[in-house]
Design a protein around this motif. Structure first.
Motif, mmCIF file in Angstrom:
data_model
loop_
_atom_site.group_PDB
_atom_site.id
_atom_site.type_symbol
_atom_site.label_atom_id
_atom_site.label_comp_id
_atom_site.label_asym_id
_atom_site.label_seq_id
_atom_site.Cartn_x
_atom_site.Cartn_y
_atom_site.Cartn_z
ATOM 1 N N SER A 163 39.069 -1.649 36.418
ATOM 2 C CA SER A 163 38.482 -1.132 35.182
ATOM 3 C C SER A 163 37.885 -2.205 34.284
ATOM 4 C CB SER A 163 39.548 -0.355 34.391
ATOM 5 O OG SER A 163 40.545 -1.246 33.910
ATOM 6 N N GLY A 164 38.377 -3.452 34.436
ATOM 7 C CA GLY A 164 37.936 -4.510 33.542
ATOM 8 C C GLY A 164 38.530 -4.389 32.152
ATOM 9 N N LYS A 165 39.599 -3.601 32.018
ATOM 10 C CA LYS A 165 40.232 -3.357 30.718
ATOM 11 C C LYS A 165 41.704 -3.802 30.742
ATOM 12 C CE LYS A 165 36.715 -1.088 28.834
ATOM 13 N NZ LYS A 165 35.743 -1.260 29.917
ATOM 14 N N LYS A 166 42.195 -4.245 29.601
ATOM 15 C CA LYS A 166 43.601 -4.606 29.469
ATOM 16 C C LYS A 166 44.438 -3.356 29.236
ATOM 17 C CE LYS A 166 42.897 -9.177 27.361
ATOM 18 N NZ LYS A 166 43.213 -10.012 26.184
ATOM 19 N N ASN A 167 45.646 -3.355 29.817
ATOM 20 C CA ASN A 167 46.534 -2.221 29.564
ATOM 21 C C ASN A 167 46.997 -2.225 28.105
ATOM 22 O OD1 ASN A 167 48.188 0.053 30.168
ATOM 23 N ND2 ASN A 167 49.953 -1.311 30.256
ATOM 24 N N ARG A 168 47.421 -3.382 27.640
ATOM 25 C CA ARG A 168 47.860 -3.488 26.240
ATOM 26 C C ARG A 168 46.625 -3.592 25.350
ATOM 27 N NH1 ARG A 168 52.686 -7.328 24.825
ATOM 28 N NH2 ARG A 168 52.815 -5.774 23.180
ATOM 29 N N GLY A 169 46.568 -2.739 24.358
ATOM 30 C CA GLY A 169 45.425 -2.747 23.459
ATOM 31 C C GLY A 169 44.263 -1.917 23.955
ATOM 32 N N PHE A 170 44.484 -1.155 25.028
ATOM 33 C CA PHE A 170 43.411 -0.314 25.560
ATOM 34 C C PHE A 170 43.043 0.760 24.537
ATOM 35 C CE2 PHE A 170 42.180 3.635 27.710
ATOM 36 C CZ PHE A 170 41.055 3.208 28.416
ATOM 37 N N TYR A 171 41.728 0.972 24.385
ATOM 38 C CA TYR A 171 41.262 1.978 23.421
ATOM 39 C C TYR A 171 40.217 2.875 24.077
ATOM 40 C CZ TYR A 171 38.601 4.096 19.628
ATOM 41 O OH TYR A 171 37.958 4.999 18.811
ATOM 42 N N HIS A 172 40.363 4.161 23.837
ATOM 43 C CA HIS A 172 39.361 5.125 24.287
ATOM 44 C C HIS A 172 39.053 6.055 23.110
ATOM 45 C CE1 HIS A 172 37.417 8.381 26.531
ATOM 46 N NE2 HIS A 172 37.250 7.505 27.515
ATOM 47 N N PRO A 173 37.780 6.319 22.847
ATOM 48 C CA PRO A 173 37.430 7.127 21.658
ATOM 49 C C PRO A 173 37.889 8.571 21.719
ATOM 50 C CG PRO A 173 35.482 6.715 23.042
ATOM 51 C CD PRO A 173 36.588 5.852 23.584
ATOM 52 N N ASN A 174 38.162 9.096 22.916
ATOM 53 C CA ASN A 174 38.489 10.522 23.033
ATOM 54 C C ASN A 174 39.982 10.831 23.126
ATOM 55 O OD1 ASN A 174 35.734 11.060 23.008
ATOM 56 N ND2 ASN A 174 35.581 10.938 25.248
ATOM 57 N N HIS A 175 40.806 9.810 23.246
ATOM 58 C CA HIS A 175 42.248 10.044 23.304
ATOM 59 C C HIS A 175 42.982 8.751 22.964
ATOM 60 C CE1 HIS A 175 42.437 7.851 27.081
ATOM 61 N NE2 HIS A 175 41.510 8.636 27.589
ATOM 62 N N SER A 176 44.299 8.845 22.846
ATOM 63 C CA SER A 176 45.088 7.672 22.457
ATOM 64 C C SER A 176 45.980 7.182 23.593
ATOM 65 C CB SER A 176 45.953 8.011 21.242
ATOM 66 O OG SER A 176 46.811 9.103 21.536
ATOM 67 N N LEU A 177 45.629 7.476 24.829
ATOM 68 C CA LEU A 177 46.430 7.057 25.979
ATOM 69 C C LEU A 177 46.254 5.570 26.263
ATOM 70 C CD1 LEU A 177 45.552 10.014 28.392
ATOM 71 C CD2 LEU A 177 47.652 9.737 27.047
ATOM 72 N N ASN A 178 47.264 4.981 26.909
ATOM 73 C CA ASN A 178 47.098 3.618 27.401
ATOM 74 C C ASN A 178 46.298 3.656 28.703
ATOM 75 O OD1 ASN A 178 48.941 4.612 29.235
ATOM 76 N ND2 ASN A 178 50.600 3.235 28.654
#
Length: 402
Positions: free
Chosen positions: A282-297
């Motif tokens: 994904s190229g994303k960190k698990n900690r601090g992950f942000y998605h505009p449509n939900h608050s999931l990690n």
């Protein structure tokens, strides 16, 4: 008031003031003396403990060095190689202490881990690394070249890794573009083989306990090498699980049973590998992950996409080659198998290596561990908690069909 009585009152007042001053000064002097004595005593105790620790570590490391024929570098050589530990040669710093780049007289580049004088944890890590990594030889493990033990200086000398750590690439948009899927898949397979060696193929069974992107180093050819064995543990061949009251490692990569109950095993390393695999894809960190449509990690996001039949949306934008999609989807599938909540449901590393290198049908993953966000998962979570994972109709075989 008669003058005689007035004089006596003034004398009494002066006497009282003098007594108060004398008492205050005496108390201050006594307090100061006691404080100085305490500090001297504490300093001597610390010095004595430090000297005792130095003797213990010197004996243990020298014993291991003789058994393993580990080269011993002298301090002058290391100081010259690092330009006297110049800040220009500093590569980074961790719980162990600072790490420097050095160049020996023959031109060989090395990395020097210097034990911090104030790090109690670093002392334990230093001993652990010497005992463990010197006994391990694998192309996907960083190689220990020797050590330096001189006075209070204690250092580990490693092969230098030109491209530093994996996190500097996959979490950087600019550098991420120069790491195409073919190289990422090569790195994934290399990490898997290194972990398999630790768990099953080496003469020791090692649980790393701190596998993460920053502990995977990359050489000049982008070959991955697992590093930092300060927190690793040795298992007996018939041992399947360990327990600790002191949980160490990095949150975000820890398996649920380890973070909550202190239980660790090869399956806790498998969880960490699955988490790392999700980050690479994904190229994303698990900690601090942000998605505009939900608050999931990141785990929750990956699981949500998988259940909805949209796993392709997890893939980083670094590749649009359709022929690589089956490999990417297989990696997502394997990662979700590795991060399942129950340790027994997770595959071992030998199975992971086989799954990554084959096109066979994979089992459906069950709900992952640490499936959390700022809000609850609602329907998604409650409906999947005790269900079979067969609710997801997507399979790797179907996705790979052309």
């Amino acid at each position: 008031m008669p003058a005689s009585e007035l004089g006596e009152a003034k004398d009494e007042q002066k006497t009282r003031v003098i007594v108060i001053v004398i008492v205050a000064v005496t108390a201050a002097i006594i307090s100061g003396v006691l404080l100085i004595a305490y500090l001297i005593c504490k300093s001597r105790t610390k010095f004595r403990e430090k000297m005792e620790n130095n003797v213990i570590i010197d004996r243990r490391i020298k014993s291991e060095r003789e058994d393993l024929e580990l080269p011993l570098f002298d301090l002058a050589t290391i100081e010259k190689a690092t330009d006297n530990f110049s800040s220009n040669n500093k590569l980074g710093e961790g719980g162990f202490g600072p790490v420097y780049k050095g160049t020996l007289i023959d031109g060989q580049e090395i990395a020097i881990k210097r034990l911090s004088q104030s790090s109690r944890q670093g002392l334990n890590e230093f001993i652990n690394e010497v005992i463990l990594i010197a006994k391990l030889q694998h192309r996907n493990l960083v190689r220990l070249l020797g050590c330096c033990i001189q006075g209070e200086e204690k250092m580990l000398i490693y092969e230098y890794m030109a491209n530093k750590s994996l996190d500097s690439f996959i979490f950087d948009q600019a550098k991420g573009k120069i790491l195409p899927w073919s190289k990422r898949f090569h790195i994934i397979n290399g990490i898997a083989r290194g972990l398999l060696y630790l768990h099953e193929d080496s003469r020791l069974r090692i649980i790393h306990r701190d596998l993460k992107a920053s502990n995977v180093l990359l050489d000049s050819d982008m070959n991955p090498k697992i590093s930092d064995f300060g927190l690793a543990r040795i298992f007996e061949r018939n041992q399947t699980e360990g327990n600790t009251n002191r949980v160490v490692g990095t949150y975000g990569y820890m398996a649920p049973e380890y973070a909550i109950d202190g239980l660790f095993s090869v399956k806790s390393d498998v969880f960490s590998f699955g988490m790392l695999l999700l980050e690479i894809v994904s190229g994303k960190k698990n900690r601090g992950f942000y998605h505009p449509n939900h608050s999931l990690n990141l785990i929750g996001h990956a699981w949500k996409l998988w259940r909805e039949g949209r796993p392709l949306e997890l893939i980083d934008v670094y590749s649009d080659n359709s022929w690589t999609l089956p490999e990417m989807l297989r990696c997502i599938h394997v990662s979700l198998l590795c991060v399942q909540q129950v340790p027994e449901d997770r595959p071992n590393m030998s199975s992971v290596v086989m799954m990554l290198g084959s096109e066979s049908l994979l089992p459906e993953p069950r709900e992952p561990g640490f499936l959390i966000g700022k809000n609850s998962l609602g329907v998604d979570s409650s409906s999947s908690k005790h269900q079979s994972s067969s609710t997801n109709e997507i399979s790797i075989t179907q996705l790979e069909a052309r």
